[in-house]
Write an enzyme that holds these catalytic residues in place. Structure first.
Site, PDB file in Angstrom:
ATOM      1  N   GLU A  18       0.857  -1.193   0.000  1.00 56.83           N
ATOM      2  CA  GLU A  18       0.000   0.000   0.000  1.00 56.83           C
ATOM      3  C   GLU A  18       0.887   1.235   0.000  1.00 56.83           C
ATOM      4  O   GLU A  18       2.007   1.202   0.512  1.00 56.83           O
ATOM      5  CB  GLU A  18      -0.843   0.059   1.291  1.00 56.83           C
ATOM      6  CG  GLU A  18      -1.979  -0.923   1.370  1.00 56.83           C
ATOM      7  CD  GLU A  18      -2.722  -0.853   2.703  1.00 56.83           C
ATOM      8  OE1 GLU A  18      -2.268  -0.123   3.619  1.00 56.83           O
ATOM      9  OE2 GLU A  18      -3.741  -1.545   2.828  1.00 56.83           O
ATOM     10  N   LYS A  19       0.358   2.330  -0.519  1.00 56.74           N
ATOM     11  CA  LYS A  19       1.001   3.629  -0.363  1.00 56.74           C
ATOM     12  C   LYS A  19       1.080   3.923   1.141  1.00 56.74           C
ATOM     13  O   LYS A  19       0.117   3.660   1.868  1.00 56.74           O
ATOM     14  CB  LYS A  19       0.142   4.691  -1.066  1.00 56.74           C
ATOM     15  CG  LYS A  19       0.652   6.101  -0.946  1.00 56.74           C
ATOM     16  CD  LYS A  19       1.588   6.435  -2.074  1.00 56.74           C
ATOM     17  CE  LYS A  19       2.207   7.819  -1.883  1.00 56.74           C
ATOM     18  NZ  LYS A  19       3.457   7.939  -2.659  1.00 56.74           N
ATOM     19  N   HIS A  72       2.117   0.177  18.446  1.00 54.31           N
ATOM     20  CA  HIS A  72       0.836  -0.509  18.223  1.00 54.31           C
ATOM     21  C   HIS A  72       0.086  -0.843  19.504  1.00 54.31           C
ATOM     22  O   HIS A  72      -0.918  -1.547  19.473  1.00 54.31           O
ATOM     23  CB  HIS A  72       1.018  -1.763  17.358  1.00 54.31           C
ATOM     24  CG  HIS A  72       1.693  -1.456  16.059  1.00 54.31           C
ATOM     25  ND1 HIS A  72       1.089  -0.695  15.082  1.00 54.31           N
ATOM     26  CD2 HIS A  72       2.935  -1.748  15.588  1.00 54.31           C
ATOM     27  CE1 HIS A  72       1.939  -0.555  14.063  1.00 54.31           C
ATOM     28  NE2 HIS A  72       3.061  -1.169  14.354  1.00 54.31           N
ATOM     29  N   ARG A 132     -13.795  -8.964  17.765  1.00 50.79           N
ATOM     30  CA  ARG A 132     -13.785  -9.200  19.213  1.00 50.79           C
ATOM     31  C   ARG A 132     -14.319  -7.964  19.925  1.00 50.79           C
ATOM     32  O   ARG A 132     -14.506  -6.916  19.310  1.00 50.79           O
ATOM     33  CB  ARG A 132     -12.342  -9.437  19.683  1.00 50.79           C
ATOM     34  CG  ARG A 132     -11.458  -8.244  19.359  1.00 50.79           C
ATOM     35  CD  ARG A 132     -10.075  -8.329  19.977  1.00 50.79           C
ATOM     36  NE  ARG A 132      -9.313  -7.093  19.791  1.00 50.79           N
ATOM     37  CZ  ARG A 132      -8.621  -6.782  18.723  1.00 50.79           C
ATOM     38  NH1 ARG A 132      -8.548  -7.600  17.697  1.00 50.79           N
ATOM     39  NH2 ARG A 132      -7.971  -5.630  18.648  1.00 50.79           N
TER      40      ARG A 132
HETATM   41  C1  MV4 Z   1      -0.648   1.873   7.491  1.00 50.33           C
HETATM   42  C2  MV4 Z   1       0.078   3.010   7.892  1.00 50.33           C
HETATM   43  C3  MV4 Z   1       0.391   3.936   6.919  1.00 50.33           C
HETATM   44  N1  MV4 Z   1       0.008   3.729   5.646  1.00 50.33           N
HETATM   45  N2  MV4 Z   1      -0.992   1.724   6.216  1.00 50.33           N
HETATM   46  C4  MV4 Z   1      -0.560  -0.501  11.594  1.00 50.33           C
HETATM   47  C5  MV4 Z   1      -1.635  -1.314  12.218  1.00 50.33           C
HETATM   48  C6  MV4 Z   1      -2.458  -1.752  11.092  1.00 50.33           C
HETATM   49  N3  MV4 Z   1      -3.790  -2.067  11.478  1.00 50.33           N
HETATM   50  C7  MV4 Z   1      -2.392  -0.614  10.143  1.00 50.33           C
HETATM   51  N4  MV4 Z   1      -1.156   0.043  10.451  1.00 50.33           N
HETATM   52  C8  MV4 Z   1      -0.697   1.042   9.671  1.00 50.33           C
HETATM   53  N5  MV4 Z   1      -1.025   0.946   8.360  1.00 50.33           N
HETATM   54  C9  MV4 Z   1      -0.664   2.627   5.318  1.00 50.33           C
HETATM   55  N6  MV4 Z   1      -1.013   2.439   4.041  1.00 50.33           N
HETATM   56  C10 MV4 Z   1       0.432   3.129   9.230  1.00 50.33           C
HETATM   57  C11 MV4 Z   1       0.055   2.139  10.121  1.00 50.33           C
HETATM   58  C12 MV4 Z   1       0.458   2.342  11.471  1.00 50.33           C
HETATM   59  C13 MV4 Z   1      -0.472   2.548  12.497  1.00 50.33           C
HETATM   60  C14 MV4 Z   1      -1.840   2.527  12.273  1.00 50.33           C
HETATM   61  C15 MV4 Z   1      -2.744   2.727  13.300  1.00 50.33           C
HETATM   62  C16 MV4 Z   1      -2.281   2.981  14.581  1.00 50.33           C
HETATM   63  C17 MV4 Z   1      -0.938   3.002  14.809  1.00 50.33           C
HETATM   64  C18 MV4 Z   1      -0.022   2.800  13.789  1.00 50.33           C
HETATM   65  C19 MV4 Z   1       1.343   2.841  14.062  1.00 50.33           C
HETATM   66  C20 MV4 Z   1       2.230   2.625  13.079  1.00 50.33           C
HETATM   67  C21 MV4 Z   1       1.799   2.367  11.774  1.00 50.33           C
END
Ligand code: MV4
Length: 443
Positions: free
Chosen positions: A198-199, A233, A290
């Site tokens: 993904e971007k 996270h 959940r």
């Molecule tokens: C991402 C992102 C940036 N761009 N996807 C991490 C958990 C997962 N459910 C989705 N995540 C992320 N996906 C794209 N395309 C950044 C994260 C991410 C993040 C997302 C939600 C809460 C905390 C986070 C911490 C680091 C990265």
């Protein structure tokens, strides 16, 4: 449903037992040798020791839990969060034994556990996706898609989720190096080497929609929670509603989520997770099948017991209620047993405990004076949930309650001071925080 076995520990086991009791359901706790003196065991009508402290030999050990279920004669299992809560095999074994699993079907858990399949369904119902590969990639496909969408990108494991199996890639050289590693890691960690790309979104907010859905196709969405205050996270502060969404955007997200749930025949309580970028565009990430740690903020602003509805739905009742009206703002602070500087877990004996109270204050905890926090499990000690008519009032009340809060004991440290810092910060007060806020605050 006459009796319910709670296949969990800590505050969530206590949370589930409380509602089950109010519903006139007999409760059975299971516990590891490290949890013999735990609150959930004391509150339940019966406790069954299922094994040694290590989760793999207790709360994650399906045969031991199934034995306890058989011996107890309980007719249902509530899995809480974490442990076996989203394990399709566990859900299927419970069902095959003629007992009720309080949660979605094994088939649904399988589907939403596969992030590639979940994204296919999301696309079909019109949920916006981050630009990226449609489905899993091989080396060639990854390079092709990446050069089309541009860097930075993220590589994600199809069987990952919740931040597990995700990697940021800044350029083609890095992609060539890291893609094979990411595939190998996914294979080792999940037994499934499929990855997709993904971007990479810069500094988005994490916003999730709560749903309840019954066995008869009725879906109720209960607004959103914003969970951007996190570290590695692990969410630290969650709130409802998000001051970042307009009523219009909220309704748009809720309608699409309801359609997604109808499409997959979802049943039970669930959460659909989004990232929202700085322009206010939202993108589907994944669905969690959940009850979540942060469910109380939704309960407070909508005046509904989500665990009660999980149980009612599981025993076949219709979700025959109007959507409740939302009122005010709620903020949850997760109080963890951790060193405030290193964030390392710091378990120990609780020697002094003063819980805050007063109007608009709820504390969900399994702590009591004399209890020893064992080192084997997650470090969540308590959740402080404060309500306010406005977001400002919810923040002020949270700070007041955090100042009342006292947990101390030899070796025991908490992140209470961290919460005061975040709630007092200008970024948080203005609602400008995003998922990298904590990282930036700590520099
Ligand atoms: C991402 C992102 C940036 N761009 N996807 C991490 C958990 C997962 N459910 C989705 N995540 C992320 N996906 C794209 N395309 C950044 C994260 C991410 C993040 C997302 C939600 C809460 C905390 C986070 C911490 C680091 C990265």
């Amino acid at each position: 449903m006459q009796s319910l076995l709670i296949a969990n520990r800590g505050e969530i086991a206590v949370r589930v037992i409380r509602t089950a009791k109010e519903m006139g359901i007999r409760t059975i706790a299971i516990y590891s040798e490290a949890d013999a003196n735990s609150m959930h065991v004391k509150l339940a009508d019966k406790g069954i020791c299922i094994g040694p402290p290590e989760p793999s030999k207790s709360y994650l050990d399906t045969p031991r839990i199934m034995s306890a279920l058989e011996v107890s004669g309980a007719d249902a299992v509530h899995p809480g969060y974490g442990f076996l809560s989203e394990n399709p095999k566990f859900a299927e074994i419970v069902r095959a034994s003629g007992k009720i699993f309080v949660g979605p079907s094994a088939e649904t858990l399988e589907l939403i556990g596969d992030k590639v399949k979940a994204k296919e369904v999301a696309k079909k119902v019109g949920l916006p996706l981050v630009p990226g590969s449609d489905g899993p990639v091989d080396f060639q496909k990854a390079l092709e898609v990446a050069s089309k969408i541009g860097y930075p990108i993220v590589i994600k494991a199809a069987a990952g989720g919740g931040g597990r199996g995700i990697r940021v890639i800044n350029n083609e050289k890095e992609l060539r190096e890291k893609l094979p590693l990411a595939m190998q890691e996914a294979q080792v960690a999940f037994g499934d080497g499929r990855v997709y790309i993904e971007k990479y979104l810069i500094n988005p907010k994490h916003i999730e929609i709560q749903v309840l859905a019954d066995k008869y196709g009725k879906v109720l969405t209960l607004g959103e929670r914003e969970c951007s205050i996190q570290r590695r996270h692990q969410k630290l502060i969650e709130e409802a509603p998000s001051s970042y969404l307009t009523e219009e955007k909220r309704r748009e997200m809720e309608e699409l989520v309801a359609e997604f749930c109808r499409e997959i025949g979802y049943e039970g309580a669930g959460t659909v997770e989004f990232l929202v970028d700085q322009e206010g565009n939202f993108y589907f990430m994944e669905m969690n099948g959940r009850i979540q740690v942060e469910h109380p903020v939704t309960e407070i602003v909508y005046g509904i017991d989500l665990v009660e509805w999980q149980i009612r739905i599981a025993r076949g009742e219709k979700l025959n209620i109007q959507k409740p009206e939302r009122r005010g703002y709620a903020i949850e602070c997760r109080i963890n047993a951790e060193d405030p500087n290193t964030f390392l877990p710091s378990p120990g004996m609780v020697e002094e405990l003063y819980l805050p109270g007063g109007y608009g204050v709820r504390v969900d905890t399994h702590l009591y004076c004399g209890y020893s926090v064992p080192p084997y499990y997650d470090s969540l000690l308590a959740k402080l949930i404060c309500w306010g008519q406005t977001r400002e009032e919810a923040i002020k009340r949270s700070i007041r309650a955090l100042e009342e809060f006292r947990i101390s004991g030899s070796g025991l440290k908490t992140n209470i001071e961290f919460h005061k810092r975040v709630l007092s910060s200008r970024e948080f007060q203005q609602g400008k925080h995003h998922i990298r806020f904590v990282e930036e605050l700590m520099i």
